[in-house]
Design an enzyme around this catalytic site. Structure first.
Site, short mmCIF file in Angstrom:
data_model
loop_
_atom_site.label_atom_id
_atom_site.label_comp_id
_atom_site.label_asym_id
_atom_site.label_seq_id
_atom_site.Cartn_x
_atom_site.Cartn_y
_atom_site.Cartn_z
N ASN A 1 37.65 36.86 44.89
CA ASN A 1 38.02 37.33 43.55
C ASN A 1 38.50 36.11 42.76
OD1 ASN A 1 39.05 38.48 41.27
ND2 ASN A 1 40.68 39.63 42.29
N LYS B 1 39.22 35.96 39.68
CA LYS B 1 40.16 36.30 38.60
C LYS B 1 39.75 35.58 37.30
CE LYS B 1 43.55 37.41 42.08
NZ LYS B 1 44.94 37.62 42.42
N GLU C 1 46.34 43.80 39.41
CA GLU C 1 46.58 43.19 38.08
C GLU C 1 46.12 44.12 36.97
OE1 GLU C 1 44.74 39.53 39.26
OE2 GLU C 1 46.42 39.26 40.63
#
Ligand code: 13P
Length: 240
Positions: free
Chosen positions: A9, A11, A94
């Site tokens: 990931n 992000k 998140e």
């Protein structure tokens, strides 16, 4: 039985040159035997897809619960599929805790993603105060409720304790195993997730990946920070 899934990931990191650099290095390293998936920011997906080796996959970090329409700033899972994604993360901590996405939106997102032909990786996990109050299982089970009404197959789960994400505090493998076992019991009881892998995420690093990946009930890893560097991610992906 599906292979273990080791997923990166990325992000809100990397621009185009970084993705080209990453795969320039990654593709010179031995192909891991686990399944590998990368989750870049949306505009980087076609570039990443064009650089993947056979068998490696790409996915979106989030998607809309809607198919299309006047929803500025949202991304349809149908577009993710159209640009070559096979996976999408849903309910990453998140999204839940920085952007305030409610658990009620997760079921519609999961359903929409699956109808678009994606395989969701549904993320669950407790906050520190919830863990300290002994509520880990209660919180995770409440998040899992979003799976109700889905078909029995076609998605994976990622257990990511919020307190372990980006903090360097990794869950003890035996604690993660316990939660993974409970998640599997929950799925079995509901007749859901028959082919679901349960991934662990939260401060996975090359030096803890072997122990995590070989612990009972841990069917893969969802890696943040340590997936940004090809050598570090490769060590994790080949840890067992
Ligand atoms: P870190 O590996 O940086 O803790 O991030 C975990 C994560 O959020 C993966 O989705």
């Amino acid at each position: 039985m599906l292979k273990k899934l080791v997923a990166a990931n990325w992000k809100m990191y990397k621009v185009q040159i970084d993705v080209s650099d990453f795969f320039g290095k990654w593709n010179r390293l031995e192909t891991p035997k686990e399944e590998i998936a990368f989750f870049p920011q949306d505009p980087l997906i076609p570039l990443a897809k064009s650089l993947l080796r056979p068998g490696e996959k790409v996915g979106g970090q989030n998607c809309s619960e809607r198919k299309e329409g006047a929803f500025t700033g949202d991304t349809s899972p149908y577009l993710l599929k159209n640009v070559g994604c096979e996976y999408v993360l849903i309910g990453h901590s998140e999204r839940r805790h920085v952007f305030g996405e409610k658990n009620e939106v997760m079921g519609p997102k999961l359903k929409n993603a699956m109808e678009a032909g994606l395989r969701p990786v549904y993320c669950v996990g407790e906050k520190l105060e919830e863990r300290e109050a002994g509520k880990t299982i209660e919180v995770v089970f409440a998040q899992l409720e979003a799976l109700n009404g889905l078909s029995a197959t076609g998605y994976d789960i990622a257990y990511e304790p919020v307190w372990a994400i980006g903090t360097g505090k990794v869950a003890k493998p035996e604690d993660a195993s316990l939660v993974h076992g409970k998640i599997k019991e929950w799925l079995e009881e509901k007749g859901l997730g028959e082919d679901a892998r349960v991934l662990y995420g939260g401060s996975v690093k090359p030096d803890n990946a072997t122990e995590l990946l070989s612990s009972s009930g841990i069917d893969g890893l969802l890696v943040g920070g340590a997936s940004l560097d090809p050598e570090s991610f490769h060590k994790i992906a080949t840890a067992v």
